[in-house]
Design a protein around this motif. Structure first.
Motif, mmCIF file in Angstrom:
data_model
loop_
_atom_site.group_PDB
_atom_site.id
_atom_site.type_symbol
_atom_site.label_atom_id
_atom_site.label_comp_id
_atom_site.label_asym_id
_atom_site.label_seq_id
_atom_site.Cartn_x
_atom_site.Cartn_y
_atom_site.Cartn_z
ATOM 1 N N GLY A 201 -0.912 4.453 -5.267
ATOM 2 C CA GLY A 201 -2.092 5.042 -4.646
ATOM 3 C C GLY A 201 -1.899 6.460 -4.145
ATOM 4 O O GLY A 201 -0.800 7.016 -4.143
ATOM 5 N N ASP A 202 -3.003 7.046 -3.669
ATOM 6 C CA ASP A 202 -2.987 8.436 -3.215
ATOM 7 C C ASP A 202 -3.593 8.591 -1.823
ATOM 8 O O ASP A 202 -4.188 9.613 -1.505
ATOM 9 C CB ASP A 202 -3.731 9.333 -4.215
ATOM 10 N N VAL A 203 -3.424 7.576 -0.984
ATOM 11 C CA VAL A 203 -3.952 7.625 0.378
ATOM 12 C C VAL A 203 -2.860 7.187 1.351
ATOM 13 O O VAL A 203 -2.227 6.152 1.165
ATOM 14 C CB VAL A 203 -5.183 6.703 0.537
ATOM 15 N N GLN A 204 -2.657 7.984 2.400
ATOM 16 C CA GLN A 204 -1.690 7.647 3.442
ATOM 17 C C GLN A 204 -2.304 6.660 4.425
ATOM 18 O O GLN A 204 -3.529 6.580 4.549
ATOM 19 C CB GLN A 204 -1.279 8.922 4.190
ATOM 20 N N PRO A 205 -1.467 5.942 5.187
ATOM 21 C CA PRO A 205 -2.011 4.927 6.094
ATOM 22 C C PRO A 205 -2.527 5.431 7.426
ATOM 23 O O PRO A 205 -3.406 4.812 8.022
ATOM 24 C CB PRO A 205 -0.806 3.992 6.323
ATOM 25 N N GLU A 206 -2.000 6.559 7.907
ATOM 26 C CA GLU A 206 -2.275 6.960 9.292
ATOM 27 C C GLU A 206 -3.746 7.259 9.555
ATOM 28 O O GLU A 206 -4.371 8.035 8.835
ATOM 29 C CB GLU A 206 -1.452 8.201 9.661
ATOM 30 N N ALA A 207 -4.272 6.665 10.594
ATOM 31 C CA ALA A 207 -5.651 6.943 11.008
ATOM 32 C C ALA A 207 -5.739 8.377 11.519
ATOM 33 O O ALA A 207 -4.830 8.885 12.161
ATOM 34 C CB ALA A 207 -6.077 5.978 12.110
ATOM 35 N N GLY A 208 -6.851 9.034 11.206
ATOM 36 C CA GLY A 208 -7.067 10.382 11.688
ATOM 37 C C GLY A 208 -6.402 11.455 10.861
ATOM 38 O O GLY A 208 -6.562 12.638 11.126
ATOM 39 N N SER A 209 -5.644 11.060 9.852
ATOM 40 C CA SER A 209 -5.007 12.054 8.986
ATOM 41 C C SER A 209 -5.852 12.229 7.739
ATOM 42 O O SER A 209 -6.661 11.373 7.394
ATOM 43 C CB SER A 209 -3.598 11.594 8.593
ATOM 44 N N ASN A 210 -5.679 13.370 7.075
ATOM 45 C CA ASN A 210 -6.329 13.535 5.783
ATOM 46 C C ASN A 210 -5.520 12.700 4.799
ATOM 47 O O ASN A 210 -4.381 13.017 4.480
ATOM 48 C CB ASN A 210 -6.332 15.007 5.372
ATOM 49 N N GLY A 211 -6.103 11.630 4.335
ATOM 50 C CA GLY A 211 -5.350 10.637 3.576
ATOM 51 C C GLY A 211 -4.666 11.118 2.330
ATOM 52 O O GLY A 211 -3.656 10.553 1.910
ATOM 53 N N VAL A 212 -5.189 12.179 1.695
ATOM 54 C CA VAL A 212 -4.634 12.583 0.404
ATOM 55 C C VAL A 212 -3.796 13.852 0.461
ATOM 56 O O VAL A 212 -3.321 14.321 -0.568
ATOM 57 C CB VAL A 212 -5.763 12.758 -0.647
ATOM 58 N N LEU A 213 -3.619 14.414 1.656
ATOM 59 C CA LEU A 213 -2.861 15.658 1.775
ATOM 60 C C LEU A 213 -1.659 15.483 2.700
ATOM 61 O O LEU A 213 -1.750 14.837 3.747
ATOM 62 C CB LEU A 213 -3.754 16.780 2.325
ATOM 63 N N LEU A 214 -0.531 16.064 2.314
ATOM 64 C CA LEU A 214 0.644 16.052 3.165
ATOM 65 C C LEU A 214 0.332 16.754 4.483
ATOM 66 O O LEU A 214 -0.382 17.757 4.504
ATOM 67 C CB LEU A 214 1.798 16.774 2.470
ATOM 68 N N ASN A 215 0.838 16.228 5.584
ATOM 69 C CA ASN A 215 0.611 16.845 6.887
ATOM 70 C C ASN A 215 1.761 16.478 7.828
ATOM 71 O O ASN A 215 2.726 15.825 7.422
ATOM 72 C CB ASN A 215 -0.741 16.424 7.459
#
Length: 436
Positions: A201-215
């Motif tokens: 997949g291409d979505v991160q788990p963290e709430a409040g983060s932009n799911g598809v972009l590194l941060n």
């Protein structure tokens, strides 16, 4: 000769000692496959849909991870020159560090309202805008695999010598692989990395983060999908490179090391499956969450296609996927995660939604191809059946399916599903014709 009559005839030959039991079984299965009219229907519908190149009705872009899975079908109905140009555009957007974008779209069709800063532009493709979901590590490998398929089918090796901004495609392929070795590499494990996502997949788990972009919240991890895709890509590069080509690195040695490390760090022999993640800067999940108990179907499919497992191991993986699918009323072996992540662990995506336990023929079909590759034909044909039936039931190709209701979800006219089903049908028929 009809399948029933043929089976009776073969049985008579078996009793007379003229054929072995396995030969009789194979011939009967081959006859059944060749007589299955559903395969004709879905093949024809797939080819009609592959008149276009965008991922589906919900996606205006040409995505490389999708195109890689339907390019074989595309080359059956499009001039090779058209497909060649589409592939070359990805190199026109290639960054100086070698990374490859996810996809591109005509600027006039691009929806820039949701995040205009995400768009990528190139003077080499002034009419288009591109984008990249940076949490992924499969754009580069998908493009290399697609190039190999193009060369194998068309015989057009000249694409490798095509120059884009002074560099040949062969040079640019190596740039892409070097990007992974430099920017997505774990020296500790000898494997490539990416953000924590579910399976492919291409979505991160963290709430409040932009799911598809590194941060800053990204949890870096290693998984089998990314590494199996890289292993395949390296071997594809080696398979098509011109004789005597001097490369910057010993890619054969790197491929051998990659395979060894995938087996060493990710394969769990006692459980007969792959570890979901190795974490490099901490896990995003709670300490009491047993992620190692989850089963990833997509990464397993790619590992099998890459040649990372023995036939005995494939049989074990397949049995686990079949057993897991049987626990949901409408699931197939394409259900992404078994079981889904709880919402408290993956706030960005609820259970049974999209990549969190949605059923994706896009990867289930690839698993079928892996079964065919290793001669698990009966299993492949049986497990393909529910995928065929729902395409016929809903009169189309869809991005994913809800496993509790069976309803199609996501994009319609999803070319990834059409492409992998077409390839699976081709594999089954090839075997059937050789064993009839």
């Amino acid at each position: 000769m009809k399948p029933i009559k043929l089976y009776s005839f073969l049985l008579a030959l078996l009793l007379s000692g003229a054929l072995s039991a396995q030969t009789v079984k194979n011939k009967a299965l081959a006859a059944k496959i060749l007589a299955d009219s559903r395969l004709d229907t879905i093949e024809n519908r797939s080819l009609r849909l592959l008149s276009g190149f965008a991922a589906g009705t919900s996606y205006g872009e040409i995505w490389i991870r999708d195109l890689n899975t339907f390019i074989i079908g595309s080359l059956r109905i499009h001039p090779k020159e058209k497909v060649r140009d589409i592939l070359l555009y990805f190199f026109k957007f290639q960054d100086k560090d070698g990374n490859i974008v996810d996809g591109y779209i005509p600027q006039k069709k691009a929806d820039k309202s949701y995040d205009p800063e995400r768009f990528i532009y190139s003077d080499l493709a002034p009419d288009f805008a591109a984008h990249k979901n940076t949490v992924e590590t499969d754009q580069e490998t998908s493009l290399i695999q697609a190039i190999r398929k193009y060369v194998d089918i068309t015989g057009d090796h000249s694409i490798l010598a095509e120059k884009i901004a002074g560099k040949t495609v062969n040079e640019r392929i190596e740039m892409a692989m070097n990007f992974l070795m430099k920017e997505r590499w774990s020296a500790k494990y000898g494997l490539i990395t990416g953000a924590t996502t579910m399976d492919w997949g291409d979505v991160q788990p963290e709430a409040g983060s932009n799911g598809v972009l590194l941060n800053k919240n990204t949890k870096w991890a290693i998984d089998v999908y990314d590494n199996a895709m890289f292993y395949m890509a390296i071997n594809d590069f080696l398979a098509i490179q011109p004789k005597g080509l001097k490369t910057g690195q010993d890619w054969r040695k790197i491929a051998a090391s990659l395979k060894k490390n995938i087996r060493l760090h990710l394969w769990m022999p006692s459980k007969g499956k792959y570890l979901p993640h190795i974490y490099l800067n901490g896990s995003p999940f709670s300490k009491d969450f047993k992620e190692e108990e989850l089963l990833y179907s997509g990464g397993s499919a790619c590992a099998i296609l890459a040649g990372l497992n023995t036939p005995a191991e494939i049989a074990v993986i397949n049995k686990q996927l079949v057993n897991a699918a049987s626990k949901e009323k409408h699931a197939t072996i394409g259900m992404t995660v078994f079981p889904p992540y709880p919402l408290k662990e993956f706030p960005n995506m609820a259970p049974y939604v999209y990549q969190n336990g949605g059923d994706w023929t896009w990867f289930g079909g690839r698993f079928i191809q892996g079964l065919c590759k290793y001669n698990f034909i009966q299993e492949a044909y049986t497990e393909l059946d529910p995928m065929l039936e729902r395409v016929l039931k809903y009169k189309g190709f869809y991005e994913w399916y809800e496993v509790r209701t069976g309803e199609p979800k996501g994009s319609g006219d999803f070319r990834g599903e059409a492409g992998v089903l077409l390839d699976a049908i081709t594999d089954l028929r090839k075997w059937a014709k050789a064993n009839q």
